[in-house]
Design an enzyme around this catalytic site. Structure first.
Site, short mmCIF file in Angstrom:
data_model
loop_
_atom_site.label_atom_id
_atom_site.label_comp_id
_atom_site.label_asym_id
_atom_site.label_seq_id
_atom_site.Cartn_x
_atom_site.Cartn_y
_atom_site.Cartn_z
N GLY A 8 0.82 -1.21 0.00
CA GLY A 8 0.00 0.00 0.00
C GLY A 8 0.85 1.26 0.00
O GLY A 8 2.06 1.22 -0.25
N GLY A 53 2.62 4.59 1.73
CA GLY A 53 3.14 5.04 3.03
C GLY A 53 4.51 4.49 3.34
O GLY A 53 5.08 3.69 2.61
N GLY A 54 5.04 4.96 4.48
CA GLY A 54 6.40 4.66 4.87
C GLY A 54 6.67 3.17 5.07
O GLY A 54 7.68 2.64 4.58
N GLU A 85 -2.40 -3.07 -6.14
CA GLU A 85 -3.33 -1.98 -6.45
C GLU A 85 -2.51 -0.82 -7.03
O GLU A 85 -2.56 -0.53 -8.20
CB GLU A 85 -4.03 -1.59 -5.16
CG GLU A 85 -4.98 -0.44 -5.28
CD GLU A 85 -5.69 -0.22 -3.96
OE1 GLU A 85 -6.33 -1.17 -3.45
OE2 GLU A 85 -5.62 0.89 -3.43
N GLY A 93 -8.55 -0.28 -1.32
CA GLY A 93 -8.50 -1.72 -1.57
C GLY A 93 -8.00 -2.52 -0.38
O GLY A 93 -7.64 -3.69 -0.53
N LYS A 101 0.66 11.74 16.86
CA LYS A 101 0.81 13.08 17.46
C LYS A 101 1.95 13.13 18.48
O LYS A 101 1.75 13.41 19.68
CB LYS A 101 -0.50 13.55 18.10
CG LYS A 101 -1.69 13.54 17.15
CD LYS A 101 -1.65 14.71 16.18
CE LYS A 101 -2.71 14.59 15.10
NZ LYS A 101 -2.36 15.21 13.83
N1 COA Z 1 -5.54 9.50 16.04
C1 COA Z 1 -5.40 10.76 15.61
N2 COA Z 1 -4.70 11.12 14.51
C2 COA Z 1 -4.09 10.14 13.83
C3 COA Z 1 -4.18 8.81 14.22
C4 COA Z 1 -4.93 8.49 15.39
N3 COA Z 1 -5.06 7.25 15.80
N4 COA Z 1 -3.49 8.06 13.34
C5 COA Z 1 -2.99 8.89 12.42
N5 COA Z 1 -3.34 10.16 12.73
C6 COA Z 1 -3.02 11.35 11.98
C7 COA Z 1 -1.52 11.50 11.80
O1 COA Z 1 -0.94 12.20 12.87
C8 COA Z 1 -1.45 12.28 10.50
O2 COA Z 1 -1.78 13.64 10.78
P1 COA Z 1 -1.01 14.84 10.04
O3 COA Z 1 -1.41 14.70 8.61
O4 COA Z 1 -1.55 16.04 10.72
O5 COA Z 1 0.44 14.56 10.26
C9 COA Z 1 -2.61 11.72 9.70
O6 COA Z 1 -3.52 11.19 10.65
C10 COA Z 1 -2.21 10.60 8.74
O7 COA Z 1 -1.52 9.61 9.43
P2 COA Z 1 -0.31 8.82 8.74
O8 COA Z 1 0.03 7.70 9.63
O9 COA Z 1 0.76 9.77 8.34
O10 COA Z 1 -1.03 8.31 7.42
P3 COA Z 1 -0.46 7.73 6.08
O11 COA Z 1 -0.26 8.82 5.10
O12 COA Z 1 0.68 6.80 6.33
O13 COA Z 1 -1.73 6.90 5.58
C11 COA Z 1 -3.70 5.64 5.97
C12 COA Z 1 -2.27 5.89 6.39
C13 COA Z 1 -4.20 4.51 6.84
C14 COA Z 1 -4.56 6.87 6.16
C15 COA Z 1 -3.70 5.21 4.45
O14 COA Z 1 -2.90 4.08 4.28
C16 COA Z 1 -5.10 4.90 3.95
O15 COA Z 1 -5.80 5.79 3.54
N6 COA Z 1 -5.51 3.61 3.97
C17 COA Z 1 -6.85 3.17 3.56
C18 COA Z 1 -6.87 2.55 2.21
C19 COA Z 1 -5.88 1.46 1.96
O16 COA Z 1 -5.27 0.90 2.86
N7 COA Z 1 -5.74 1.11 0.68
C20 COA Z 1 -4.91 0.02 0.22
C21 COA Z 1 -3.61 0.37 -0.26
S1 COA Z 1 -3.32 1.53 -1.52
#
Ligand code: COA
Length: 435
Positions: free
Chosen positions: A218, A220-221, A241, A339, A364
Site C-alpha cells: 500500500g 506510506g512509509g 493496487e 483496496g 501526534k
Molecule cells: N488518532 C489521531 N490522529 C491520527 C491517528 C490516530 N489514531 N493516526 C494517524 N493520525 C493522523 C496523523 O498524525 C497524521 O496527521 P497529520 O497529517 O496532521 O500529520 C494523519 O492522521 C495521517 O496519518 P499517517 O500515519 O501519516 O497516514 P499515512 O499517510 O501513512 O496513511 C492511511 C495511512 C491509513 C490513512 C492510508 O494508508 C489509507 O488511507 N488507507 C486506507 C486505504 C488502503 O489501505 N488502501 C490500500 C492500499 S493503496
C-alpha cells in the site's frame, strides 16, 4: 494518413471547445488519480465560474491534482463527489462542502455498471494514439472500462508525456466524442525518507515473506520500507493496487521476476500508478507491465489464486477487538476504504497468504495511542476483526487470525507503546476481555 488518424483530426478541438460538450446537470467522471484530464477539467471549471454551468458533478477516486471542482465557490455548479479522498480534497470533504461515496475499491466499476443510473461524460488524460487507433489510460486502469462503456460522451486530453501501457485500460478513437492535445509532465509523488521506525516495522514484515511470494504494497512509509528491504529475496511477484517506486527497484535488482505467479506469468500487474519519472519511463511500452480494471486486480478470488500472497497496508487506529480503522479520524473522513479489505480478504484466501496491517503505536508525537480499548466514536471500520490477520507496530508483530478474543486483546496490548499498556489492561479487564 490512415482512417484512425483522419478520425483523430476530425475530433481534435481546443480544451475550451471540448468543455462545451458538458451540459448543466451532467454527471462526469474520470478514472483514479493522474487520469484526471487537467486541460478539460480546468476548461469546465472556467465555464462553471462564468456561470455557464450548474449542477454538474465530477466523480473522482484519489483526486490528487486539486482541480476546480474542489473550489467551494463552485458548489452547486461543478461539484466534487469523492470515492477516495487524497490530500487536496480532504478539507472540503471534512468540512462537508462536498461529499463522498463509501466503497471498496474493487466495487467501484460494478457500481458504474450496475448501480449508478447514468454517466453522461467520461473524461480522461491519455497517451498519444497508436497506429491502431487506441489510447491508453496509463496511470489507472481502475474504472476505465466500466466508465467508458457506460458514458454517453467520451472526452480525452491527449498528453504526449503520458506513457503507453499494456493491459485492459484502452479507449478507441471510434468511441471518442472529442479530444484536445496537451504536453504536461505527470505529477510526481514526493518521496519521504524512511524513518527508523518504518525500517524496524518493515524488517519484521520482510522477515515473514518467503521467496516466491506475490506482493501488494500500500501507500506510506512502512509499505515502502518493506519494498526496500526485500531486495535479497528471490522470484517475488507483483499483483498490486498501486504500482510504486520501490517495486521498480525490486524488479530492477532481480528480486521480482513474476515467474512463480500462476497468472500473468512474467508480468507485473497493477490498477493504478503514481511515483517518479523513472517509474513512468519504466512503464512506457513495457510488455512486462500490465494495467487492469480494479474489479479484476482487487477481486479476492483473483488475488487468492496466488499462493503465498502478501498484502501490506497501513491504518489509523485499532481496538482491542482487532477492528481496524484506516480511513477516518473519529467522525472525520480522512481517505477511503480503498483496496485494503479487498487485499486482506484475498491474502486470507491464498494458500500460505499473509495480510499485514502496520502502524506506529502512537500518533501526534507519542501523545495518542493508536491502539484503543474501543474505536474512537465515529471511526469507520475498514477491516473487520473477522478478516484481520497480522498487526505490526514498532513494538512487535502478532497474528490475530484464529485467536480468542482474550488472546487478541493481550497481543494488541503488547503492541502498544509502554506508557499506554497499563490503561489498556485496565479497560480490557472492565470489558471482561482479560481477567
Ligand atoms: N488518532 C489521531 N490522529 C491520527 C491517528 C490516530 N489514531 N493516526 C494517524 N493520525 C493522523 C496523523 O498524525 C497524521 O496527521 P497529520 O497529517 O496532521 O500529520 C494523519 O492522521 C495521517 O496519518 P499517517 O500515519 O501519516 O497516514 P499515512 O499517510 O501513512 O496513511 C492511511 C495511512 C491509513 C490513512 C492510508 O494508508 C489509507 O488511507 N488507507 C486506507 C486505504 C488502503 O489501505 N488502501 C490500500 C492500499 S493503496
Amino acid at each position: 494518413m490512415n482512417k484512425f488518424q483522419e478520425m483523430y483530426q476530425a475530433k481534435k478541438k481546443t480544451p475550451e471547445e471540448v468543455a462545451m460538450y458538458v451540459k448543466s446537470g451532467d454527471v462526469c467522471a474520470c478514472p483514479t488519480g493522474l487520469e484526471e484530464p487537467t486541460a478539460i477539467v480546468e476548461a469546465v471549471g472556467a465555464r462553471a465560474m462564468r456561470g455557464e454551468l450548474t449542477g454538474v458533478t465530477h466523480h473522482a477516486t484519489l483526486a490528487v491534482k486539486g482541480g476546480p471542482y474542489m473550489n467551494p465557490e463552485l458548489a452547486g455548479k461543478y461539484d466534487y463527489v469523492s470515492w477516495f479522498t487524497g490530500a487536496p480534497g480532504r478539507k472540503v470533504i471534512q468540512d462537508g462542502i462536498y461529499t463522498y461515496i463509501p466503497s471498496n475499491y474493487s466495487n467501484i466499476p460494478g457500481y458504474w455498471t450496475n448501480v449508478q443510473p447514468r454517466l453522461d461524460v467520461f473524461y480522461a488524460e491519455v497517451s498519444p494514439m497508436d497506429e491502431h487507433g487506441y489510447f491508453s489510460c496509463a496511470m489507472a486502469g481502475a474504472e476505465v472500462v466500466a466508465m467508458r462503456d457506460k458514458a454517453s460522451i467520451i472526452l480525452l486530453d491527449v498528453n504526449d508525456q503520458m506513457p503507453r501501457v499494456m493491459g485492459d485500460c484502452l479507449v478507441h478513437i471510434s468511441q471518442v466524442t472529442a479530444l484536445c492535445e496537451s504536453s504536461r509532465p505527470l505529477s510526481v509523488l514526493p518521496s519521504a525518507p524512511l524513518s527508523d521506525t518504518d525500517r524496524k516495522i518493515g524488517q519484521m514484515i520482510a522477515d515473514e515473506i518467503c521467496d516466491g511470494s506475490t506482493l501488494q504494497l500500500g501507500i506510506g512509509g512502512v509499505p515502502n520500507a518493506v519494498g526496500v528491504l526485500l531486495q535479497d529475496k528471490k522470484d517475488l511477484g507483483i499483483h498490486t493496487e498501486m504500482f510504486t517506486d520501490s517495486m521498480v527497484d525490486l524488479i530492477e535488482c532481480g528480486a521480482v521476476t513474476n515467474m512463480k505467479k500462476p497468472i500473468h506469468v512474467g508480468k507485473t500487474v497493477a490498477t493504478l500508478a503514481w511515483g517518479s519519472k523513472k517509474m513512468y519511463d519504466f512503464m512506457d511500452n513495457n510488455p512486462a507491465f500490465e494495467m487492469y480494471p480494479v474489479s479484476y486486480t482487487n477481486n479476492p478470488y483473483v488475488i487468492a489464486q496466488h499462493d503465498n500472497f502478501v498484502s501490506v497496508n497501513a491504518c489509523i487506529e485499532v481496538d482491542l477487538f482487532g477492528q481496524v480503522c484506516s480511513e477516518s479520524i473519529g467522525t472525520k473522513p480522512y481517505s477511503g476504504s480503498g483496496g485494503q479489505l479487498d487485499f486482506v480478504r484475498g491474502a486470507n484466501m491464498s494458500k500460505g497468504g499473509k495480510g499485514f496491517i502496520a502502524m506506529t503505536s502512537t500518533a501526534k508525537g507519542g501523545t495518542i495511542s493508536k491502539i484503543k480499548p474501543v474505536l474512537t466514536p465515529g471511526s469507520i471500520v475498514t477491516t473487520p476483526r473477522t478478516e484481520v490477520d497480522y498487526l505490526v507496530t514498532e513494538n512487535g508483530i502478532v497474528r490475530l487470525k484464529g485467536q480468542t478474543a482474550r488472546a487478541r486483546a493481550k497481543m494488541l496490548i503488547s503492541l502498544a507503546a509502554p506508557q499506554f499498556r497499563e490503561e489498556l489492561e485496565f479497560e480490557a479487564k472492565k470489558m471482561n476481555l482479560i481477567i
